[in-house]
Design a protein around this motif. Structure first.
Motif, PDB file in Angstrom:
ATOM      1  N   MET A   1       0.847  -1.197   0.000  1.00  0.00           N
ATOM      2  CA  MET A   1       0.000   0.000   0.000  1.00  0.00           C
ATOM      3  C   MET A   1       0.878   1.240   0.000  1.00  0.00           C
ATOM      4  SD  MET A   1      -3.010  -1.176  -0.235  1.00  0.00           S
ATOM      5  CE  MET A   1      -3.886   0.373  -0.068  1.00  0.00           C
ATOM      6  N   ARG A   2       0.471   2.220  -0.790  1.00  0.00           N
ATOM      7  CA  ARG A   2       1.285   3.412  -0.958  1.00  0.00           C
ATOM      8  C   ARG A   2       0.417   4.656  -0.901  1.00  0.00           C
ATOM      9  NH1 ARG A   2       4.777   1.649  -6.240  1.00  0.00           N
ATOM     10  NH2 ARG A   2       2.706   1.566  -7.170  1.00  0.00           N
ATOM     11  N   TRP A   3       1.002   5.738  -0.485  1.00  0.00           N
ATOM     12  CA  TRP A   3       0.383   7.062  -0.570  1.00  0.00           C
ATOM     13  C   TRP A   3       1.217   7.892  -1.546  1.00  0.00           C
ATOM     14  CZ3 TRP A   3      -4.219   8.564   1.354  1.00  0.00           C
ATOM     15  CH2 TRP A   3      -4.784   7.818   2.398  1.00  0.00           C
ATOM     16  N   PHE A   4       0.539   8.484  -2.493  1.00  0.00           N
ATOM     17  CA  PHE A   4       1.132   9.432  -3.420  1.00  0.00           C
ATOM     18  C   PHE A   4       0.487  10.798  -3.161  1.00  0.00           C
ATOM     19  CE2 PHE A   4       3.379   6.924  -6.735  1.00  0.00           C
ATOM     20  CZ  PHE A   4       3.041   5.655  -6.329  1.00  0.00           C
ATOM     21  N   ARG A   5       1.123  11.817  -3.699  1.00  0.00           N
ATOM     22  CA  ARG A   5       0.505  13.147  -3.685  1.00  0.00           C
ATOM     23  C   ARG A   5       0.836  13.888  -4.966  1.00  0.00           C
ATOM     24  NH1 ARG A   5       4.057  16.114   1.115  1.00  0.00           N
ATOM     25  NH2 ARG A   5       6.034  16.242  -0.047  1.00  0.00           N
ATOM     26  N   GLN A   6      -0.059  14.798  -5.292  1.00  0.00           N
ATOM     27  CA  GLN A   6       0.157  15.635  -6.463  1.00  0.00           C
ATOM     28  C   GLN A   6      -0.231  17.059  -6.129  1.00  0.00           C
ATOM     29  OE1 GLN A   6      -1.748  14.293 -10.072  1.00  0.00           O
ATOM     30  NE2 GLN A   6      -0.295  15.448 -11.327  1.00  0.00           N
ATOM     31  N   ALA A   7       0.765  17.922  -6.163  1.00  0.00           N
ATOM     32  CA  ALA A   7       0.542  19.348  -5.915  1.00  0.00           C
ATOM     33  C   ALA A   7       0.204  20.024  -7.233  1.00  0.00           C
ATOM     34  CB  ALA A   7       1.792  19.951  -5.293  1.00  0.00           C
ATOM     35  N   PRO A   8      -0.452  21.178  -7.173  1.00  0.00           N
ATOM     36  CA  PRO A   8      -0.812  21.892  -8.404  1.00  0.00           C
ATOM     37  C   PRO A   8       0.411  22.151  -9.270  1.00  0.00           C
ATOM     38  CG  PRO A   8      -1.929  22.856  -6.528  1.00  0.00           C
ATOM     39  CD  PRO A   8      -0.968  21.858  -5.971  1.00  0.00           C
ATOM     40  N   GLY A   9       0.314  21.779 -10.533  1.00  0.00           N
ATOM     41  CA  GLY A   9       1.398  22.036 -11.463  1.00  0.00           C
ATOM     42  C   GLY A   9       2.587  21.110 -11.356  1.00  0.00           C
ATOM     43  N   LYS A  10       2.472  20.089 -10.496  1.00  0.00           N
ATOM     44  CA  LYS A  10       3.593  19.162 -10.301  1.00  0.00           C
ATOM     45  C   LYS A  10       3.179  17.736 -10.629  1.00  0.00           C
ATOM     46  CE  LYS A  10       6.060  21.868  -6.839  1.00  0.00           C
ATOM     47  NZ  LYS A  10       6.769  21.828  -5.525  1.00  0.00           N
ATOM     48  N   GLU A  11       4.160  16.894 -10.813  1.00  0.00           N
ATOM     49  CA  GLU A  11       3.887  15.489 -11.076  1.00  0.00           C
ATOM     50  C   GLU A  11       3.549  14.769  -9.776  1.00  0.00           C
ATOM     51  OE1 GLU A  11       6.632  14.821 -15.061  1.00  0.00           O
ATOM     52  OE2 GLU A  11       6.997  13.630 -13.260  1.00  0.00           O
ATOM     53  N   ARG A  12       2.821  13.673  -9.935  1.00  0.00           N
ATOM     54  CA  ARG A  12       2.488  12.854  -8.766  1.00  0.00           C
ATOM     55  C   ARG A  12       3.773  12.223  -8.224  1.00  0.00           C
ATOM     56  NH1 ARG A  12      -2.749   9.006  -9.154  1.00  0.00           N
ATOM     57  NH2 ARG A  12      -3.495  11.018  -9.932  1.00  0.00           N
ATOM     58  N   GLU A  13       3.923  12.257  -6.899  1.00  0.00           N
ATOM     59  CA  GLU A  13       5.110  11.672  -6.290  1.00  0.00           C
ATOM     60  C   GLU A  13       4.721  10.670  -5.213  1.00  0.00           C
ATOM     61  OE1 GLU A  13       7.742  14.140  -4.003  1.00  0.00           O
ATOM     62  OE2 GLU A  13       6.111  15.094  -2.877  1.00  0.00           O
ATOM     63  N   LEU A  14       5.563   9.671  -5.064  1.00  0.00           N
ATOM     64  CA  LEU A  14       5.378   8.675  -4.020  1.00  0.00           C
ATOM     65  C   LEU A  14       5.799   9.278  -2.681  1.00  0.00           C
ATOM     66  CD1 LEU A  14       4.820   5.777  -3.021  1.00  0.00           C
ATOM     67  CD2 LEU A  14       7.167   5.207  -3.676  1.00  0.00           C
ATOM     68  N   VAL A  15       4.922   9.208  -1.709  1.00  0.00           N
ATOM     69  CA  VAL A  15       5.192   9.788  -0.391  1.00  0.00           C
ATOM     70  C   VAL A  15       5.633   8.716   0.596  1.00  0.00           C
ATOM     71  CG1 VAL A  15       4.155  10.993   1.565  1.00  0.00           C
ATOM     72  CG2 VAL A  15       3.541  11.649  -0.776  1.00  0.00           C
TER      73      VAL A  15
END
Length: 116
Positions: free
Chosen positions: A33-47
């Motif tokens: 199980m993983r959590w990713f995040r995506q900020a405005p204007g940025k690529e999705r990253e693995l957290v």
């Protein structure tokens, strides 16, 4: 298959939030199980990621020491405890269940906004 995130919201810098992801429709205990995040204007990253039995975790450097990923296989839920939040943590956070390239599932995301 369903992954439903909850717990996002608006929080002040230095505050905490706990994200949850309720899973159904697959054998939860067999998946990383993983959590990713995506900020405005940025690529999705693995957290953060946690192995199927929960014995091993890893984090992106920017959240080490502040975020903790955990899971409850009996309740088919994964969590992300986020402390000492910073404005740069603002993003949509996505839950991901991964076993291989064919068995890779996503939730719809929950918005975390860190602002005063």
């Amino acid at each position: 298959v369903q992954l439903v995130e909850s717990g996002g919201g608006l929080v002040q810098p230095g505050g905490s939030l706990r994200l949850s992801c309720a899973a159904s429709g697959f054998t939860f205990s067999r998946y990383v199980m993983r959590w990713f995040r995506q900020a405005p204007g940025k690529e999705r990253e693995l957290v953060a990621a946690i192995t199927s039995a929960g014995g091993s975790t890893n984090y992106v450097d920017s959240v080490k020491g502040r975020f903790t990923i955990s899971r409850d296989n009996a309740k088919t839920t994964v969590f992300l405890q986020m402390n000492s939040l910073k404005p740069e943590d603002t993003a949509v956070y996505y839950c991901n269940a991964h076993r291989d390239s064919y068995e890779n599932y996503w939730g719809k995301g929950t918005l975390v906004t860190v602002s005063s």
